[in-house]
Design an enzyme around this catalytic site. Structure first.
Site, PDB file in Angstrom:
ATOM      1  N   LYS A 118      44.910  50.554  39.915  1.00 38.80           N
ATOM      2  CA  LYS A 118      45.220  49.662  38.716  1.00 38.80           C
ATOM      3  C   LYS A 118      46.256  50.203  37.880  1.00 38.80           C
ATOM      4  CE  LYS A 118      41.527  46.317  39.377  1.00 38.80           C
ATOM      5  NZ  LYS A 118      40.454  45.574  38.751  1.00 38.80           N
ATOM      6  N   LYS A 200      43.605  46.031  50.926  1.00 42.65           N
ATOM      7  CA  LYS A 200      42.371  45.391  50.708  1.00 42.65           C
ATOM      8  C   LYS A 200      42.737  43.930  50.149  1.00 42.65           C
ATOM      9  CE  LYS A 200      39.962  45.549  46.967  1.00 42.65           C
ATOM     10  NZ  LYS A 200      39.178  45.280  45.964  1.00 42.65           N
ATOM     11  N   LYS A 203      41.699  39.888  44.558  1.00 43.37           N
ATOM     12  CA  LYS A 203      42.227  38.563  43.535  1.00 43.37           C
ATOM     13  C   LYS A 203      43.290  38.807  42.753  1.00 43.37           C
ATOM     14  CE  LYS A 203      37.453  38.404  41.610  1.00 43.37           C
ATOM     15  NZ  LYS A 203      37.737  39.661  40.879  1.00 43.37           N
TER      16      LYS A 203
HETATM   17  P1  ATP Z   1      40.499  42.717  41.477  1.00 46.37           P
HETATM   18  O1  ATP Z   1      41.785  42.447  42.028  1.00 46.37           O
HETATM   19  O2  ATP Z   1      40.632  42.050  40.001  1.00 46.37           O
HETATM   20  O3  ATP Z   1      40.002  44.013  41.256  1.00 46.37           O
HETATM   21  P2  ATP Z   1      38.683  42.073  43.492  1.00 46.37           P
HETATM   22  O4  ATP Z   1      39.327  40.940  44.384  1.00 46.37           O
HETATM   23  O5  ATP Z   1      39.203  43.242  44.086  1.00 46.37           O
HETATM   24  O6  ATP Z   1      39.531  41.858  42.167  1.00 46.37           O
HETATM   25  P3  ATP Z   1      36.507  42.613  42.242  1.00 46.37           P
HETATM   26  O7  ATP Z   1      36.045  41.569  41.141  1.00 46.37           O
HETATM   27  O8  ATP Z   1      37.100  43.856  41.825  1.00 46.37           O
HETATM   28  O9  ATP Z   1      37.280  41.812  43.383  1.00 46.37           O
HETATM   29  O10 ATP Z   1      34.937  42.500  43.275  1.00 46.37           O
HETATM   30  C1  ATP Z   1      34.091  41.779  43.104  1.00 46.37           C
HETATM   31  C2  ATP Z   1      33.011  42.347  44.467  1.00 46.37           C
HETATM   32  O11 ATP Z   1      33.640  41.783  45.616  1.00 46.37           O
HETATM   33  C3  ATP Z   1      32.646  43.886  44.458  1.00 46.37           C
HETATM   34  O12 ATP Z   1      31.590  44.007  44.991  1.00 46.37           O
HETATM   35  C4  ATP Z   1      33.619  44.200  45.449  1.00 46.37           C
HETATM   36  O13 ATP Z   1      33.378  45.465  46.106  1.00 46.37           O
HETATM   37  C5  ATP Z   1      33.745  43.294  46.361  1.00 46.37           C
HETATM   38  N1  ATP Z   1      35.002  43.032  47.043  1.00 46.37           N
HETATM   39  C6  ATP Z   1      36.163  42.698  46.423  1.00 46.37           C
HETATM   40  N2  ATP Z   1      37.238  42.889  47.386  1.00 46.37           N
HETATM   41  C7  ATP Z   1      36.752  42.924  48.674  1.00 46.37           C
HETATM   42  C8  ATP Z   1      37.214  43.037  49.937  1.00 46.37           C
HETATM   43  N3  ATP Z   1      38.425  42.974  50.344  1.00 46.37           N
HETATM   44  N4  ATP Z   1      36.394  43.169  51.002  1.00 46.37           N
HETATM   45  C9  ATP Z   1      34.980  43.170  50.668  1.00 46.37           C
HETATM   46  N5  ATP Z   1      34.495  43.318  49.523  1.00 46.37           N
HETATM   47  C10 ATP Z   1      35.214  42.954  48.472  1.00 46.37           C
END
Ligand code: ATP
Ligand code: LTN
Length: 336
Positions: A118, A200, A203
């Site tokens: 990040k 990965k 969001k």
């Molecule tokens: P950001 O981009 O804001 O970090 P994100 O999409 O990575 O958001 P988080 O809010 O960090 O999502 O994650 C919420 C939950 O979803 C956590 O338990 C995280 O491990 C899970 N998660 C996020 N992205 C993935 C993914 N690509 N595959 C599986 N689990 C995920």
């Protein structure tokens, strides 16, 4: 005969309302929450305090937080049986977060891959909160003394740090925190971008994400365009290293249909990617349809949503206060 009440194990997790929920969030985390909602005493929250480690549009954040709550409910979390709340409504998170900051080492925080990722993506805003974020996450968790923390693979490192901080504190002051375990699904723990299977699904990078609220046509289009592998065989076979694109689609298909990799390979034997991609799209669209419709229905009732998060904050607050009081006493703060 007197009934003996068996204490349920406790589960807790949170997601940042930093964007719309996608199938990575669902398959990595929420699906596990929903499937175990009956067996465990569950606490699930919207991690709004974490989102401001990256600049947010305040109006969008204000809108997304209750939308995410509606999605939790639509995914099968009954607010009567699960404690659903907004992190900033329970001030003990910030209070314990400060204490745990003082028991989390600079070196430990420096090793967090989410911080490294990040800070690279937000090079103009590498703030203190982004760096110390895992101490707040440890507080989110340890306040509720959970047994399990259901998250995707990327959060394993933060969960391990939480365990280390809990053990360190317990060693210094005596048994205070339960040491929780991460709970990571076998399939769907790391869903990759459809347009780049090396990255990965995230969001904050909406291209290549499939969102829970997306319409079937849009979902179908994204899957048809999904990047598959430029191998010559073109057959549907699981091999995460050599065929990351197809393997990612197989993970997604397996998670929404319950089919094993072997069953999927047999189903598409001799058919190639051209048949497989739309089949995954259709399975995902069918799977998400009831979630989307239920979210829309719940979102229309603002008063209901408000009552859910108010009630959730009260229930969560009662537990959080108890833990914080214990911690304040242990470190030597004078009681008010
Ligand atoms: P950001 O981009 O804001 O970090 P994100 O999409 O990575 O958001 P988080 O809010 O960090 O999502 O994650 C919420 C939950 O979803 C956590 O338990 C995280 O491990 C899970 N998660 C996020 N992205 C993935 C993914 N690509 N595959 C599986 N689990 C995920
Ligand atoms: N760090 C997590 C969100 C999060 C969380 C938590 C998850 C904040 N507090 C407590 C589990 C338990 C993320 O960015 N996905």
């Amino acid at each position: 005969m007197e009934e003996t009440k068996v204490q349920k194990k406790v589960m807790l997790s949170g997601i940042q309302p930093s964007g719309d929920l996608h199938i990575g969030n669902y398959l990595g985390a929420i699906k596990n929450w929903a499937e175990r909602a009956e067996q465990y005493d569950c606490y699930y929250f919207m991690a709004d305090m974490h989102t401001i480690t990256v600049r947010q549009d305040p109006a969008a954040l204000r809108r997304r937080t209750p939308t995410q709550l509606a999605q939790y409910i639509a995914c099968g979390l009954d607010p009567q049986k699960n404690t659903l709340f907004i992190q900033s409504h329970v001030p003990e998170h910030a209070q314990l977060g400060w204490v745990l900051n003082c028991y989390t080492m600079f070196g430990e925080l420096s090793r967090m891959t989410q911080f490294k990722d990040k800070s690279q993506k937000n090079a103009d805003n590498i703030n203190g909160g982004l760096f110390t974020y895992p101490a707040l996450m440890a507080a989110d968790i340890l306040l509720y003394q959970p047994d399990y923390v259901p998250v995707g693979e990327d959060q394993k490192q933060h969960c391990e740090l939480t365990r280390d901080v809990a053990i360190r504190f317990n060693n210094l002051y005596g048994e205070t925190f339960k040491v929780p375990e991460p709970f990571i699904p076998k399939v769907g723990a790391r869903v990759m971008m459809l347009n780049d299977p090396e990255k990965k699904m995230s969001k904050s990078d909406p291209n290549g994400c499939v969102f829970l609220m997306e319409k079937p046509d849009d979902i179908q289009r994204k899957f048809k365009r999904a990047v598959t592998d430029c191998d010559t065989e073109h057959c549907v076979r699981y091999d995460a290293k050599a065929k990351p694109g197809v393997s990612n689609l197989m993970d997604i298909y397996s998670a929404v249909t319950g089919k094993t990799y072997a069953e999927i390979e047999r189903e598409f034997d001799g058919l190639g990617y051209g048949a497989f991609k739309p089949a995954v799209g259709e399975a995902v669209a069918d799977y998400l349809r009831p979630i989307r419709e239920e979210t829309e229905r719940i979102l229309a009732d603002k008063a209901y949503l408000q009552s859910v998060y108010k009630d959730g904050a009260e229930r969560a607050g009662a537990i959080a206060r108890k833990t914080l009081r214990k911690v304040y006493k242990k470190v030597g703060f004078v009681e008010r």
